[in-house]
Design an enzyme around this catalytic site. Structure first.
Site, PDB file in Angstrom:
ATOM      1  N   ASP A 262       0.811  -1.218   0.000  1.00  0.00           N
ATOM      2  CA  ASP A 262       0.000   0.000   0.000  1.00  0.00           C
ATOM      3  C   ASP A 262       0.841   1.263   0.000  1.00  0.00           C
ATOM      4  OD1 ASP A 262       0.828  -0.660   2.665  1.00  0.00           O
ATOM      5  OD2 ASP A 262      -0.650   0.755   3.455  1.00  0.00           O
TER       6      ASP A 262
ATOM      7  N   GLU B 249       0.193  -1.593   5.438  1.00  0.00           N
ATOM      8  CA  GLU B 249       1.211  -1.234   6.425  1.00  0.00           C
ATOM      9  C   GLU B 249       1.007   0.183   6.921  1.00  0.00           C
ATOM     10  OE1 GLU B 249       5.348   0.423   7.505  1.00  0.00           O
ATOM     11  OE2 GLU B 249       3.828   1.089   6.084  1.00  0.00           O
TER      12      GLU B 249
END
EC number: 3.4.11.4
Length: 412
Positions: free
Chosen positions: A86, A179
Site C-alpha cells: 500500500d 502497512e
C-alpha cells in the site's frame, strides 16, 4: 561478483508497480483496504512463480508469501525479505504521473505544470543526488516509492539470483497490505514465514540501517455538545468545537513532530473532525523510551480527567487509547547477526552504513512483537507520504546490491 544491474529493467519494474493504485484507507474494517492491493499481490505472485520460487501464495488478505531454497548446502540460514503493497493515505496515490530526470544537475525540480517544486533549499539531501537519475511526480500525487521501490528491489534481486545462479541461503519473501494504517500485519501468516531473521526494505537514504523505532499509540478524544439556534443560544448552547479547541491547548507546544527529531517523542494532533454537537480529536503518541511512552499515555488520561472535573459536563468527554506497535530493538538486540550481516553487505558494495532510529514504524516492528528480528534497509527514496516524494535509481541499484550480498550469507 554479480554482473552490473540492468537499471532499465529495475526502472521499468518500479514504474509498472507504481501504476497500481494501492492507497490504503484509514477507516477500513478489513484488509486489504483497497482493491488495487490485491491486484498488485496477484501480479507479484505471477512473477515470483516465473522466477522459480516455491510455495507462492496470496492469502484472502492480500499477503504474498514465497520461498526460495538455498542452492548451496553450506548456506543453512533462512533470511526473510518484506515490503508493503500500500501507499500512504496522507496524499493521493491515484493516477500517478511520473517524470524521469536523468543526470540531475542540481537546483530546483519543477513538478508538472503547476506551482509545485522540489528545492535543495528545503531538502539539503538533494545536493548528494547531483548526477543521478531521479524519479518524481507531476506534483499532484505521491510517488509510491514507499514502498514500491522496496518491492521492485526485492524482485530485481531475486531475478538476478536466479539468472546468474549466485550462491544464496534460504529466502522467505513477504509482501504485506495496509502497512500504512497498521492493519495488514494482523493477518500475517507467521507459520509461512519461518526464518532466522528478516529485513524490511522500507527505508530512505542510501546506507540507512534501522533497528530502533517508536513505541506508538493512537488516542481518540470525543467531545459532546448541544446545538441551539445561534440567535437564542445564550445559556443553552454547548459547542463541542470550542471544548475541543480548549482541550488541545493543554499539550506541550514543543513536543510535536515539527519541533522534534532524533529520539525525542511527541504528541501529534492528526485529525480534528466534527461539529457543534460532537467532535473527535485523533492524536498520535510516539516515544522510543518505554517509560516515557507510558507517561505520555498517562498524561492524556490525566488531562481528560482534569478537563471533565473542571467543566462538570453532563456528558463528559471520552478517551480511547490503542497501542499500535512497539520498539523492535528489544528483539533485534538478541539477534546481533541481523545487524552484522547488513553492515558487512553494505561495506562489501562500497556503502557506509548509517545506523539511525526510525521515527515511525514498519512491518518489522509488528514482526518483532511476534519474536522475529527484522531491521529496516534503505530503498533510495526520500520525502515519503508527500507530493515531493522522489527516488534515486542509483539508490535503488545500491539496495539491490546489498540485498544480494546479504543473501550470500557469508561467514554465518
Amino acid at each position: 561478483m554479480i554482473s552490473q544491474i540492468d537499471k532499465t529493467e529495475l526502472l521499468e519494474r518500479f514504474l509498472h508497480y507504481v501504476s497500481f493504485h494501492t492507497q490504503s484507507k484509514p477507516n477500513a474494517k478489513h484488509s486489504p483496504s483497497s482493491v488495487g492491493q490485491m491486484k498488485l499481490a496477484m501480479q507479484l505472485q505471477k512473477e515470483l512463480i516465473q522466477f522459480g520460487l516455491e510455495n507462492v501464495e496470496v492469502s484472502k488478505y492480500a499477503v504474498v508469501t514465497a520461498f526460495l531454497p538455498a542452492n548451496d548446502p553450506n548456506l543453512t540460514k533462512t533470511i526473510g525479505l518484506v515490503a508493503h503493497l500500500d501507499t500512504s493515505p496522507q496524499c493521493s496515490g491515484k493516477n500517478v504521473r511520473l517524470e524521469v530526470i536523468e543526470e540531475y544537475r542540481g537546483g530546483d525540480i519543477a513538478l508538472g505544470i503547476g506551482e509545485e517544486f522540489i528545492s535543495p533549499v528545503y531538502y539539503s539531501f538533494m545536493q548528494k543526488l547531483v548526477g543521478q537519475t531521479l524519479i518524481v511526480t507531476d506534483g499532484t500525487t505521491l510517488l509510491g516509492a514507499d514502498n514500491k521501490a522496496g518491492i521492485a528491489e526485492i524482485m530485481t534481486a531475486l531475478s538476478i539470483l536466479q539468472k546468474e545462479n549466485i550462491p544464496h541461503c534460504n529466502i522467505r519473501v513477504a509482501f504485506t497490505p495496509d502497512e500504512e494504517i497498521g492493519l495488514g500485519i494482523h493477518y500475517f501468516p507467521m507459520e509461512k514465514f519461518s526464518c532466522d531473521w528478516a529485513y524490511t526494505i522500507d527505508g530512505g537514504e542510501v546506507g540507512e540501517l534501522e533497528y530502533e523505532n517508536f513505541n506508538a499509540a493512537t488516542a481518540k478524544v470525543r467531545f459532546f455538545g448541544r446545538n441551539i439556534h445561534t440567535g437564542y443560544a445564550k445559556g443553552k448552547m454547548l459547542n463541542a468545537l470550542t471544548l475541543a479547541c480548549e482541550f488541545q491547548q493543554v499539550f506541550p507546544v514543543d513536543e510535536v513532530p515539527e519541533k522534534t527529531d532524533g529520539k525525542a517523542g511527541f504528541y501529534h494532533l492528526e485529525d480534528f473532525f466534527g461539529d457543534i454537537e460532537q467532535v473527535e480529536l485523533t492524536y498520535l503518541i510516539r516515544d522510543f523510551d518505554e517509560q516515557n511512552f507510558a507517561q505520555r499515555k498517562a498524561f492524556i488520561k490525566n488531562q481528560v480527567e482534569k478537563f471533565n472535573a473542571k467543566k462538570g459536563l453532563k456528558k463528559p468527554i471520552e478517551l480511547e487509547i490503542q497501542d499500535s506497535y512497539q520498539n523492535m530493538y528489544d528483539v533485534v538486540k538478541n539477534v546481533p547477526q541481523s545487524i552484522e550481516l547488513a553492515d558487512r553487505a553494505m561495506k562489501a558494495v562500497g556503502i557506509k552504513p548509517n545506523h539511525k532510529p526510525i521515527r515511525g514504524g514498519t512491518d518489522g516492528a509488528f514482526l518483532a512483537s511476534k519474536g522475529l528480528a527484522c531491521p529496516n534497509i534503505f530503498t533510495g527514496g526520500y520525502n515519503f507520504h508527500s507530493k515531493h516524494e522522489l527516488v534515486s535509481l542509483q539508490g535503488m541499484e545500491n539496495t539491490v546490491q546489498v540485498i544480494i550480498e546479504m543473501l550470500k550469507c557469508k561467514d554465518l
